[in-house]
Design a protein around this motif. Structure first.
Motif, mmCIF file in Angstrom:
data_model
loop_
_atom_site.group_PDB
_atom_site.id
_atom_site.type_symbol
_atom_site.label_atom_id
_atom_site.label_comp_id
_atom_site.label_asym_id
_atom_site.label_seq_id
_atom_site.Cartn_x
_atom_site.Cartn_y
_atom_site.Cartn_z
ATOM 1 N N LEU A 93 0.738 -1.228 -0.079
ATOM 2 C CA LEU A 93 0.118 0.030 -0.090
ATOM 3 C C LEU A 93 0.824 1.302 -0.134
ATOM 4 C CD1 LEU A 93 -2.689 1.433 0.241
ATOM 5 C CD2 LEU A 93 -2.663 1.225 2.707
ATOM 6 N N LEU A 103 -6.447 3.601 -5.824
ATOM 7 C CA LEU A 103 -7.101 2.458 -5.355
ATOM 8 C C LEU A 103 -8.631 2.555 -5.988
ATOM 9 C CD1 LEU A 103 -6.139 1.599 -1.837
ATOM 10 C CD2 LEU A 103 -4.959 0.535 -3.914
ATOM 11 N N ALA A 106 -10.755 -1.370 -1.556
ATOM 12 C CA ALA A 106 -10.201 -1.859 -0.490
ATOM 13 C C ALA A 106 -11.122 -2.532 0.400
ATOM 14 C CB ALA A 106 -9.458 -0.759 0.351
ATOM 15 N N LEU A 115 -6.377 -4.988 -1.583
ATOM 16 C CA LEU A 115 -6.163 -3.824 -2.236
ATOM 17 C C LEU A 115 -6.837 -4.087 -3.512
ATOM 18 C CD1 LEU A 115 -3.215 -2.467 -0.692
ATOM 19 C CD2 LEU A 115 -5.540 -2.231 0.168
ATOM 20 N N TYR A 128 -3.284 -8.580 -1.827
ATOM 21 C CA TYR A 128 -4.169 -9.169 -0.711
ATOM 22 C C TYR A 128 -3.158 -10.066 0.482
ATOM 23 C CZ TYR A 128 -4.705 -13.968 -2.319
ATOM 24 O OH TYR A 128 -4.530 -15.323 -2.847
ATOM 25 N N LEU A 153 -7.775 1.507 5.702
ATOM 26 C CA LEU A 153 -6.658 1.565 5.027
ATOM 27 C C LEU A 153 -5.833 2.488 5.923
ATOM 28 C CD1 LEU A 153 -7.681 2.583 1.416
ATOM 29 C CD2 LEU A 153 -6.743 0.697 2.364
#
Length: 160
Positions: A93, A103, A106, A115, A128, A153
């Motif tokens: 990330l 993105l 998520a 993600l 992931y 996030l």
């Protein structure tokens, strides 16, 4: 009835048609951090994690300068890279954030945290990590109960 496939069978690799090999390598190697394992001139390359021969093949044999598939057409929905830990997913990330790649989503699926984004050719990419199987959500009868809930996030960035 056909016998089931061997339970240790796994997806070995994905091979993608891309419009620009260097641009694709910039994303998969430069941003996500996969290693270039072999390049075939200006038209194809293999990339992987951990010294494997290749997890992803990239080529321009039929797609040099091409456009992404139009919405509403069939094809690859996404490829998924499985990270070994939450910290490794948080690092992914961070890389995506630093590169300014937006993105698409998520999600917390109960069994995993994921993600979703697009590579430069519009291919869907899932990054992931799986939770330990003992933590997977189950119904009283033991059936798996996957969900799609928002992934926090900020917590992933903080905990990673």
């Amino acid at each position: 009835m056909t016998a089931p496939i061997h339970p240790e069978t796994r997806i070995g690799h994905v091979h993608l048609k891309v419009a620009d090999l260097d641009r694709a390598l910039g994303f998969y190697c430069g941003i996500l951090g996969l290693g270039l394992t072999q390049r075939f001139g200006t038209r194809a390359a293999f990339v992987a994690a951990g010294g494997y021969h290749h997890h992803i093949g990239l080529n321009t044999w039929e797609s040099l300068g091409g456009l992404p598939p139009a919405p509403g057409t069939t094809g690859l929905y996404h490829l998924a890279l499985l990270y070994p830990s939450r910290a490794a997913l948080a690092d992914a990330l961070r890389r995506v954030d630093t590169a300014g790649i937006p993105l698409d989503g998520a999600s917390d699926h109960g069994v995993s945290e994921a993600l979703y984004l697009r590579d430069p050719d519009g291919n869907g990419v899932e990054l992931y990590r799986d939770r330990p199987e003992a933590e997977w959500p189950r119904a009283p009868d033991g059936a798996l109960r996957m969900v799609t809930a928002p992934l926090d996030l900020d917590a992933l960035r903080r905990d990673g």
